[in-house]
Write a protein that holds these residues in place. Structure first.
Motif, PDB file in Angstrom:
ATOM      1  N   ARG A  42       0.802  -1.227   0.000  1.00  0.00           N
ATOM      2  CA  ARG A  42       0.000   0.000   0.000  1.00  0.00           C
ATOM      3  C   ARG A  42       0.830   1.270   0.000  1.00  0.00           C
ATOM      4  O   ARG A  42       0.316   2.366  -0.215  1.00  0.00           O
ATOM      5  CB  ARG A  42      -0.924   0.019   1.217  1.00  0.00           C
ATOM      6  N   LYS A  43       2.126   1.127   0.272  1.00  0.00           N
ATOM      7  CA  LYS A  43       2.952   2.322   0.464  1.00  0.00           C
ATOM      8  C   LYS A  43       4.399   1.948   0.162  1.00  0.00           C
ATOM      9  O   LYS A  43       4.864   0.888   0.591  1.00  0.00           O
ATOM     10  CB  LYS A  43       2.840   2.746   1.937  1.00  0.00           C
ATOM     11  N   HIS A  44       5.098   2.807  -0.581  1.00  0.00           N
ATOM     12  CA  HIS A  44       6.501   2.535  -0.861  1.00  0.00           C
ATOM     13  C   HIS A  44       7.317   2.557   0.438  1.00  0.00           C
ATOM     14  O   HIS A  44       7.016   3.323   1.344  1.00  0.00           O
ATOM     15  CB  HIS A  44       7.076   3.613  -1.787  1.00  0.00           C
ATOM     16  N   PRO A  45       8.371   1.769   0.486  1.00  0.00           N
ATOM     17  CA  PRO A  45       9.232   1.847   1.672  1.00  0.00           C
ATOM     18  C   PRO A  45      10.084   3.120   1.650  1.00  0.00           C
ATOM     19  O   PRO A  45      10.248   3.751   0.599  1.00  0.00           O
ATOM     20  CB  PRO A  45      10.114   0.605   1.544  1.00  0.00           C
ATOM     21  N   PHE A  46      10.614   3.483   2.797  1.00  0.00           N
ATOM     22  CA  PHE A  46      11.603   4.572   2.948  1.00  0.00           C
ATOM     23  C   PHE A  46      11.032   5.930   2.527  1.00  0.00           C
ATOM     24  O   PHE A  46      11.779   6.805   2.110  1.00  0.00           O
ATOM     25  CB  PHE A  46      12.876   4.264   2.134  1.00  0.00           C
ATOM     26  N   PHE A 115       4.298  -0.210  -7.928  1.00  0.00           N
ATOM     27  CA  PHE A 115       3.696   0.898  -7.189  1.00  0.00           C
ATOM     28  C   PHE A 115       2.552   0.397  -6.313  1.00  0.00           C
ATOM     29  O   PHE A 115       2.053  -0.717  -6.522  1.00  0.00           O
ATOM     30  CB  PHE A 115       3.223   1.956  -8.201  1.00  0.00           C
ATOM     31  N   PRO A 116       2.141   1.220  -5.344  1.00  0.00           N
ATOM     32  CA  PRO A 116       1.100   0.783  -4.406  1.00  0.00           C
ATOM     33  C   PRO A 116      -0.161   0.310  -5.111  1.00  0.00           C
ATOM     34  O   PRO A 116      -0.541   0.849  -6.158  1.00  0.00           O
ATOM     35  CB  PRO A 116       0.821   2.055  -3.591  1.00  0.00           C
ATOM     36  N   ASP A 117      -0.776  -0.689  -4.532  1.00  0.00           N
ATOM     37  CA  ASP A 117      -2.051  -1.279  -4.962  1.00  0.00           C
ATOM     38  C   ASP A 117      -1.935  -2.192  -6.177  1.00  0.00           C
ATOM     39  O   ASP A 117      -2.909  -2.880  -6.511  1.00  0.00           O
ATOM     40  CB  ASP A 117      -3.110  -0.195  -5.259  1.00  0.00           C
ATOM     41  N   GLU A 118      -0.800  -2.233  -6.829  1.00  0.00           N
ATOM     42  CA  GLU A 118      -0.656  -3.104  -7.997  1.00  0.00           C
ATOM     43  C   GLU A 118      -0.389  -4.547  -7.555  1.00  0.00           C
ATOM     44  O   GLU A 118       0.540  -4.789  -6.769  1.00  0.00           O
ATOM     45  CB  GLU A 118       0.525  -2.656  -8.863  1.00  0.00           C
ATOM     46  N   PRO A 119      -1.140  -5.500  -8.075  1.00  0.00           N
ATOM     47  CA  PRO A 119      -0.817  -6.890  -7.741  1.00  0.00           C
ATOM     48  C   PRO A 119       0.554  -7.266  -8.309  1.00  0.00           C
ATOM     49  O   PRO A 119       0.770  -7.165  -9.517  1.00  0.00           O
ATOM     50  CB  PRO A 119      -1.926  -7.704  -8.411  1.00  0.00           C
ATOM     51  N   LEU A 120       1.464  -7.679  -7.446  1.00  0.00           N
ATOM     52  CA  LEU A 120       2.766  -8.180  -7.905  1.00  0.00           C
ATOM     53  C   LEU A 120       2.634  -9.652  -8.273  1.00  0.00           C
ATOM     54  O   LEU A 120       3.331 -10.150  -9.149  1.00  0.00           O
ATOM     55  CB  LEU A 120       3.824  -8.039  -6.807  1.00  0.00           C
ATOM     56  N   ILE A 121       1.744 -10.317  -7.548  1.00  0.00           N
ATOM     57  CA  ILE A 121       1.470 -11.733  -7.806  1.00  0.00           C
ATOM     58  C   ILE A 121      -0.036 -11.928  -7.730  1.00  0.00           C
ATOM     59  O   ILE A 121      -0.692 -11.362  -6.845  1.00  0.00           O
ATOM     60  CB  ILE A 121       2.179 -12.632  -6.760  1.00  0.00           C
ATOM     61  N   ARG A 122      -0.560 -12.704  -8.676  1.00  0.00           N
ATOM     62  CA  ARG A 122      -1.979 -13.068  -8.640  1.00  0.00           C
ATOM     63  C   ARG A 122      -2.055 -14.578  -8.680  1.00  0.00           C
ATOM     64  O   ARG A 122      -1.465 -15.211  -9.562  1.00  0.00           O
ATOM     65  CB  ARG A 122      -2.685 -12.473  -9.865  1.00  0.00           C
ATOM     66  N   VAL A 123      -2.731 -15.155  -7.694  1.00  0.00           N
ATOM     67  CA  VAL A 123      -2.874 -16.607  -7.636  1.00  0.00           C
ATOM     68  C   VAL A 123      -4.335 -16.950  -7.905  1.00  0.00           C
ATOM     69  O   VAL A 123      -5.231 -16.377  -7.284  1.00  0.00           O
ATOM     70  CB  VAL A 123      -2.446 -17.165  -6.262  1.00  0.00           C
ATOM     71  N   THR A 124      -4.566 -17.870  -8.831  1.00  0.00           N
ATOM     72  CA  THR A 124      -5.920 -18.304  -9.187  1.00  0.00           C
ATOM     73  C   THR A 124      -5.963 -19.818  -9.042  1.00  0.00           C
ATOM     74  O   THR A 124      -5.133 -20.516  -9.628  1.00  0.00           O
ATOM     75  CB  THR A 124      -6.237 -17.938 -10.658  1.00  0.00           C
TER      76      THR A 124
END
Lengths: 487, 487
Positions: A42-46, A115-124
């Protein structure tokens, strides 16, 4: 025994509640219902403006070996509830014993700006499996992306210098160190001191000697001479055991002897004191004595802020050894990735879209079978749009800010685009070819060059645009309204 | 494959400079010289007044399996220097192939209160071996002690409550999570969500369900009913998926049904929002409906400061799930342990005492074959004295502050004492019996009750007295003067 299999497939690498939920799904007869889960942050680090995705290779290794062993099953059979009776009935344990990973998995390749809210991984796949995988996937992706991002930030302040990762001794456990070495290399480092990681991931390893080497000889001079005699092709001398500038003078004398034998004083290393002052003075001494090609290496609690400050002070440092603050991501040691259910397949084959409500809009999850479309213009990333793969639309694409619908953006034919999530597993079988570490590293470097540089600055970075495709925005709004109405 | 062997004995788990120094010692013909190295830290973590030692069991497992494998040797043979020639000659690699751990190792038992400058581990043996072990020993002890200390701090603010560690998903890699679970249990936690750690270390595991369980049903009520039906002996319901207090009311209805079947609503869990307000209101609802024995569990970015603050606000929380901030030691994710040479045996069998100089007095190492004597009076720890085991003295014991010789303290017959370092390995063979995890946990709890409580407070804690025995102080002073004079 080796540590090679530290990301092995033990299905016990999970939270107990994943197993109690799996049991509940199984008991409810809905264990095989198809679900979609998304891993995102939800939020970038640092307090930064970007994150580098990392960890997919570890995820793949984990899933390829995913299983419950006999001893895992025996352990689960031993667990009891408040009444002293077993938590799990034997039919369920039998089910786990036979369980094979059979999901589809799509992911954004390692080394991509995310970036925030983007799925990096989607499992189906079957809801039981999706649920059981949550903890391990988060553990892996959160940590590796965090460290790759930290490394990239350090690379940004020292674009031309040599960057070495020296963190194993202060890392959070052996694989905290080993994994950090890989992620740091991907994020932009040139090498590591960690020999295990060097072998495992084919990363250049670097190192010469410590204070103890100097202390074990009657004098620093003798210690330097012995080192140069024994390993003349790897002479970087640590000069601060007793008195730094005297140490540089001793190193210079040893360097003269090396030259006579067609070897070279590659460098001196400073590990304490005022690194700006000492590097400037050391440079003068080296140059005045003809050692203009001898590098100055510095270490001692460095991070991107300290390196930037040292450079502003005119420090003459060519190579940086960064340890603790890189491998633990000292100023923010965790990325807060989450993993949320976004759809369940109904018996008629259509999707029932799911949403978790929260008082805070940023914590409301996004429904759908999600994909991320990155728009570019003239080779520069312009915006990322999250959309529901099940939606179709014609004409211009409209994107809406996730938390402020008055902010909208349209993309017509003038934009090129790429969909970021690519197939990794289909029905549990690996369908992607994993890139080598050098390719991933180069991808990360290219990505950082393909974005407005204000996005990369440390203080109040430019916010890269991420929004929801209009149909998805409408779906999310409708579900929020329904849930708030208590439906 | 399992993760069981994550602390296996790979000798490559080290920094390259340990190997290049080992090579130098070997080439110099001094590889078998007897050395003494001490592992210690200079400052408590978290600006606190105490640290709990942890990690010795992992160190023992590492050393019991310590070796260079054939593939390790092949990798080392492939490394080259600046001239493209091999770094190591084959005779040295042959030496490593045959190398067996043969040192003496003394250590302070796990679960002991420890203080700056005290050796937690002392390794005595061939200088090559002592050197090669530095990185792995630091990695293990730094991290585990850090987390045990963090856990103990959380226990201090919630002495009577149930404390659960929920951190695996945000930990720094799989063994970051697994190891943290163990250290947290030793430091005072009651259980973990981490199933792998539960099995490996025999720690109670806890967990029920997440938001996704609720979202996968048409309504929260149905989700709660299904959970209670399937696992009636483990019902703690997460009530904040949509609306927390409505969730509590739904949980109460389910609790009534459970009672009819001789089961119990064990708890409700709050994972978001104003935990003080919501726990007070939830308690009222539960009590008003006869659920006085139903616990309230809270989670959501907790640490010792937030728990303390919630208690001060009158929160009615019985059990705390602590994740990220515990397992990563969020506010200080590394303990800065170091490992320094303190003596080398001369050919006549006497010790040549070693010292590393620094501009900062706190960074000057302590020479000697060091041991720590803890003085107590009436069962309360009074002071720790570091001394050189080779020194003998008669009459009263005098201790001097390490950085201010005007502060001195004497110990006569009125004090009892214990020497903290105990033999663990002799000539590479394990001579200690390792205590079980429950014994270690109980030791930590007893230690925390045996010290002045001002030492345990968070803000400006009382500084527990640690000093050098007078003869050692004199030795250190003499060596500093000699080194400063350039001898």
């Amino acid at each position: 025994m080796t540590l090679d299999n530290h990301y092995s497939g033990s299905a016990l690498l999970t939270d107990l509640y994943q197993l109690t939920m799996a049991y509940g799904y199984w008991k409810s007869g809905k264990g095989e219902e198809q679900a979609v889960f998304n891993l995102y942050f939800r939020k970038h680090p640092f307090q930064g403006g970007f994150t580098i995705s990392c960890g997919l290779e570890s995820v793949v290794h984990y899933l390829e070996n995913y299983s419950f062993s006999e001893s895992d099953i025996a352990y689960l059979a031993s667990l009891t509830g408040a009444d002293g009776q077993p938590l799990f009935e034997s039919g369920f344990l039998e089910y786990l014993r036979e369980l094979k990973f059979s999901c589809d998995l799509d992911a954004i390749p390692e080394g991509t700006l995310v970036f925030p809210d983007e799925p990096l991984i989607r499992v189906t796949g079957p809801v039981i499996q999706c649920q059981l995988l949550e903890t391990a996937l988060l553990n892996i992706v959160n940590f590796e992306s965090l460290i790759a991002t930290k490394a990239a930030r350090i690379r940004l302040v020292a674009p031309e210098d040599t960057l070495l990762e020296f963190g194993l001794r202060r890392a959070q456990g052996p694989d905290g160190g080993i994994t950090a070495s890989r992620a740091a290399y991907i994020g932009g480092f040139d090498g590591t001191s960690n020999v295990f990681a060097g072998r495992k991931f084919n990363i250049p390893v670097k190192g010469t000697h410590a204070h103890s080497w100097v202390m074990s000889f009657p004098s620093e001079k003798e210690a330097f001479e012995a080192y140069a005699a024994h390993m003349p092709n790897n002479v970087i001398l640590l000069v601060d055991t007793y008195d730094t500038l005297k140490g540089v003078k001793n190193a210079i004398e040893v360097g003269r002897e090396l030259k006579k034998n067609n070897h070279r004083l590659l460098g001196v290393r400073l590990d304490s004191g005022d690194l700006a002052y000492l590097s400037i003075e050391s440079r003068k001494l080296l140059d005045d004595n003809g050692f203009t090609d001898t590098s100055i290496v510095a270490s001692n609690d460095l991070d991107e802020y300290i390196i930037k400050s040292l450079k502003e002070q005119g420090a003459r440092i060519d190579a940086w050894g960064v340890g603790t603050r890189l491998v633990t991501a000292y100023d923010q040691p965790a990325l807060g990735g989450v993993y949320k259910l976004s759809a369940l397949k109904k018996s008629d084959g259509t999707w029932d879209y799911k949403l978790k409500l929260s008082e805070q809009m940023v914590k409301v999850s996004t429904p759908g079978v999600l994909q991320v479309r990155r728009f570019s213009k003239n080779g520069v990333f312009v915006a990322d749009m999250i959309f529901n793969q099940e939606d179709e639309w014609e004409g211009e694409t409209r994107m809406i800010h996730p938390y402020d619908f008055t902010k909208q953006q349209s993309f017509g034919p003038g934009y090129s685009f790429e969909d970021l999530l690519v197939p990794i597993f289909r029905n549990g079988g690996l369908v992607a070819e994993l890139p080598g570490i050098t390719d991933i590293k180069e991808r990360a470097a290219r990505q950082l060059k393909s974005i407005y540089e204000g996005t990369l600055r440390f203080t109040n970075p430019h916010t890269y645009h991420v929004g929801l495709e209009k149909h998805l925005f409408d779906l999310k709004t409708r579900l929020i309204m329904e849930k708030r109405a208590g439906k």
